[in-house]
Design a protein around this motif. Structure first.
Motif, mmCIF file in Angstrom:
data_model
loop_
_atom_site.group_PDB
_atom_site.id
_atom_site.type_symbol
_atom_site.label_atom_id
_atom_site.label_comp_id
_atom_site.label_asym_id
_atom_site.label_seq_id
_atom_site.Cartn_x
_atom_site.Cartn_y
_atom_site.Cartn_z
ATOM 1 N N THR A 49 0.860 -1.179 0.000
ATOM 2 C CA THR A 49 0.000 0.000 0.000
ATOM 3 C C THR A 49 0.894 1.225 0.000
ATOM 4 O O THR A 49 1.793 1.353 0.838
ATOM 5 C CB THR A 49 -0.923 0.018 1.231
ATOM 6 O OG1 THR A 49 -1.732 -1.158 1.205
ATOM 7 C CG2 THR A 49 -1.816 1.245 1.234
ATOM 8 N N SER A 50 0.673 2.100 -0.978
ATOM 9 C CA SER A 50 1.453 3.325 -1.114
ATOM 10 C C SER A 50 0.597 4.373 -1.794
ATOM 11 O O SER A 50 -0.103 4.072 -2.775
ATOM 12 C CB SER A 50 2.703 3.057 -1.942
ATOM 13 O OG SER A 50 3.468 4.230 -2.096
ATOM 14 N N GLU A 51 0.648 5.583 -1.276
ATOM 15 C CA GLU A 51 -0.084 6.712 -1.858
ATOM 16 C C GLU A 51 -1.567 6.394 -2.037
ATOM 17 O O GLU A 51 -2.178 6.733 -3.047
ATOM 18 C CB GLU A 51 0.547 7.140 -3.173
ATOM 19 C CG GLU A 51 1.976 7.629 -3.015
ATOM 20 C CD GLU A 51 2.629 8.046 -4.306
ATOM 21 O OE1 GLU A 51 2.041 7.859 -5.404
ATOM 22 O OE2 GLU A 51 3.760 8.561 -4.228
ATOM 23 N N GLY A 52 -2.142 5.692 -1.068
ATOM 24 C CA GLY A 52 -3.567 5.375 -1.099
ATOM 25 C C GLY A 52 -3.971 4.241 -2.025
ATOM 26 O O GLY A 52 -5.140 3.925 -2.156
ATOM 27 N N LYS A 53 -3.003 3.604 -2.664
ATOM 28 C CA LYS A 53 -3.287 2.509 -3.593
ATOM 29 C C LYS A 53 -2.756 1.201 -3.012
ATOM 30 O O LYS A 53 -1.612 1.134 -2.559
ATOM 31 C CB LYS A 53 -2.636 2.786 -4.943
ATOM 32 C CG LYS A 53 -2.914 1.731 -5.978
ATOM 33 C CD LYS A 53 -2.267 2.063 -7.303
ATOM 34 C CE LYS A 53 -2.494 0.940 -8.289
ATOM 35 N NZ LYS A 53 -1.698 1.096 -9.501
ATOM 36 N N THR A 54 -3.579 0.153 -3.053
ATOM 37 C CA THR A 54 -3.199 -1.160 -2.553
ATOM 38 C C THR A 54 -3.175 -2.153 -3.708
ATOM 39 O O THR A 54 -4.147 -2.247 -4.459
ATOM 40 C CB THR A 54 -4.186 -1.633 -1.467
ATOM 41 O OG1 THR A 54 -4.154 -0.688 -0.391
ATOM 42 C CG2 THR A 54 -3.831 -3.012 -0.944
ATOM 43 N N THR A 55 -2.056 -2.874 -3.837
ATOM 44 C CA THR A 55 -1.897 -3.850 -4.918
ATOM 45 C C THR A 55 -1.308 -5.125 -4.348
ATOM 46 O O THR A 55 -0.351 -5.077 -3.571
ATOM 47 C CB THR A 55 -0.954 -3.311 -6.013
ATOM 48 O OG1 THR A 55 -1.436 -2.036 -6.457
ATOM 49 C CG2 THR A 55 -0.887 -4.276 -7.194
ATOM 50 N N THR A 56 -1.868 -6.263 -4.741
ATOM 51 C CA THR A 56 -1.343 -7.567 -4.338
ATOM 52 C C THR A 56 -0.551 -8.161 -5.490
ATOM 53 O O THR A 56 -1.014 -8.181 -6.635
ATOM 54 C CB THR A 56 -2.483 -8.519 -3.930
ATOM 55 O OG1 THR A 56 -3.163 -7.942 -2.809
ATOM 56 C CG2 THR A 56 -1.955 -9.890 -3.538
ATOM 57 N N TYR A 57 0.648 -8.630 -5.180
ATOM 58 C CA TYR A 57 1.539 -9.253 -6.159
ATOM 59 C C TYR A 57 1.674 -10.724 -5.830
ATOM 60 O O TYR A 57 1.915 -11.086 -4.680
ATOM 61 C CB TYR A 57 2.911 -8.572 -6.137
ATOM 62 C CG TYR A 57 2.828 -7.119 -6.511
ATOM 63 C CD1 TYR A 57 2.871 -6.715 -7.841
ATOM 64 C CD2 TYR A 57 2.677 -6.144 -5.533
ATOM 65 C CE1 TYR A 57 2.781 -5.377 -8.187
ATOM 66 C CE2 TYR A 57 2.587 -4.801 -5.869
ATOM 67 C CZ TYR A 57 2.629 -4.429 -7.199
ATOM 68 O OH TYR A 57 2.529 -3.103 -7.534
ATOM 69 N N ARG A 58 1.534 -11.563 -6.840
ATOM 70 C CA ARG A 58 1.607 -13.008 -6.677
ATOM 71 C C ARG A 58 2.806 -13.565 -7.445
ATOM 72 O O ARG A 58 3.457 -12.844 -8.193
ATOM 73 C CB ARG A 58 0.322 -13.646 -7.189
ATOM 74 C CG ARG A 58 -0.904 -13.200 -6.408
ATOM 75 C CD ARG A 58 -2.175 -13.854 -6.884
ATOM 76 N NE ARG A 58 -3.452 -13.461 -6.364
ATOM 77 C CZ ARG A 58 -3.778 -12.694 -5.343
ATOM 78 N NH1 ARG A 58 -2.869 -12.162 -4.624
ATOM 79 N NH2 ARG A 58 -5.006 -12.432 -5.002
ATOM 80 N N ALA A 59 3.078 -14.844 -7.260
ATOM 81 C CA ALA A 59 4.220 -15.495 -7.909
ATOM 82 C C ALA A 59 4.254 -15.167 -9.400
ATOM 83 O O ALA A 59 3.237 -15.246 -10.089
ATOM 84 C CB ALA A 59 4.153 -16.999 -7.697
ATOM 85 N N GLY A 60 5.443 -14.741 -9.854
ATOM 86 C CA GLY A 60 5.647 -14.403 -11.256
ATOM 87 C C GLY A 60 5.449 -12.927 -11.569
ATOM 88 O O GLY A 60 5.767 -12.482 -12.669
ATOM 89 N N GLU A 61 4.943 -12.164 -10.603
ATOM 90 C CA GLU A 61 4.707 -10.739 -10.835
ATOM 91 C C GLU A 61 5.838 -9.905 -10.239
ATOM 92 O O GLU A 61 6.452 -10.290 -9.247
ATOM 93 C CB GLU A 61 3.362 -10.314 -10.235
ATOM 94 C CG GLU A 61 2.195 -11.006 -10.909
ATOM 95 C CD GLU A 61 0.851 -10.598 -10.352
ATOM 96 O OE1 GLU A 61 -0.084 -10.431 -11.163
ATOM 97 O OE2 GLU A 61 0.721 -10.454 -9.121
ATOM 98 N N THR A 62 6.078 -8.753 -10.849
ATOM 99 C CA THR A 62 7.153 -7.868 -10.422
ATOM 100 C C THR A 62 6.598 -6.518 -9.991
ATOM 101 O O THR A 62 5.486 -6.142 -10.358
ATOM 102 C CB THR A 62 8.159 -7.634 -11.563
ATOM 103 O OG1 THR A 62 7.504 -6.962 -12.636
ATOM 104 C CG2 THR A 62 8.769 -8.937 -12.044
ATOM 105 N N PHE A 63 7.405 -5.816 -9.201
ATOM 106 C CA PHE A 63 7.070 -4.440 -8.862
ATOM 107 C C PHE A 63 8.350 -3.656 -8.636
ATOM 108 O O PHE A 63 9.429 -4.233 -8.451
ATOM 109 C CB PHE A 63 6.164 -4.372 -7.623
ATOM 110 C CG PHE A 63 6.753 -4.914 -6.358
ATOM 111 C CD1 PHE A 63 7.485 -4.098 -5.499
ATOM 112 C CD2 PHE A 63 6.574 -6.244 -6.011
ATOM 113 C CE1 PHE A 63 8.024 -4.612 -4.331
ATOM 114 C CE2 PHE A 63 7.103 -6.753 -4.836
ATOM 115 C CZ PHE A 63 7.832 -5.934 -3.991
#
Length: 88
Positions: A49-63
């Protein structure tokens, strides 16, 4: 993205490489890092969660996260294994 390609990209771009294993549920309250981050989730999932946005990352995903970015992290009961690079 596959692990080998991701690691090669990190090396090419001058990142230090490490693996982080979080076992089970965990919450890291809001914080920042003094380095840029690129990460690949290898197993499990994590939620940022950053700057009011929440994102879930699963196996194989990058950020990515820029140094100084305020964020919190949470992990479900399965935890997560993350390959990450950091660069000052």
């Amino acid at each position: 993205m596959d692990r080998q390609t991701f690691e090669a990209d990190l090396r090419r771009d001058g990142y230090e490489i490490a693996t982080n294993t979080t076992v089970g549920a965990k919450v890291n309250p809001e914080h920042s890092h003094p380095f840029d981050v690129r990460a690949l989730v290898l197993d499990g999932a994590l939620t940022l969660t950053s700057e009011g946005k929440t994102t879930t990352y699963r196996a194989g995903e990058t950020f990515t996260m820029a140094r100084g970015c305020l964020h919190s992290e949470s992990y479900g009961p399965e935890g997560a294994v993350t390959l990450f690079g950091r660069k000052k």
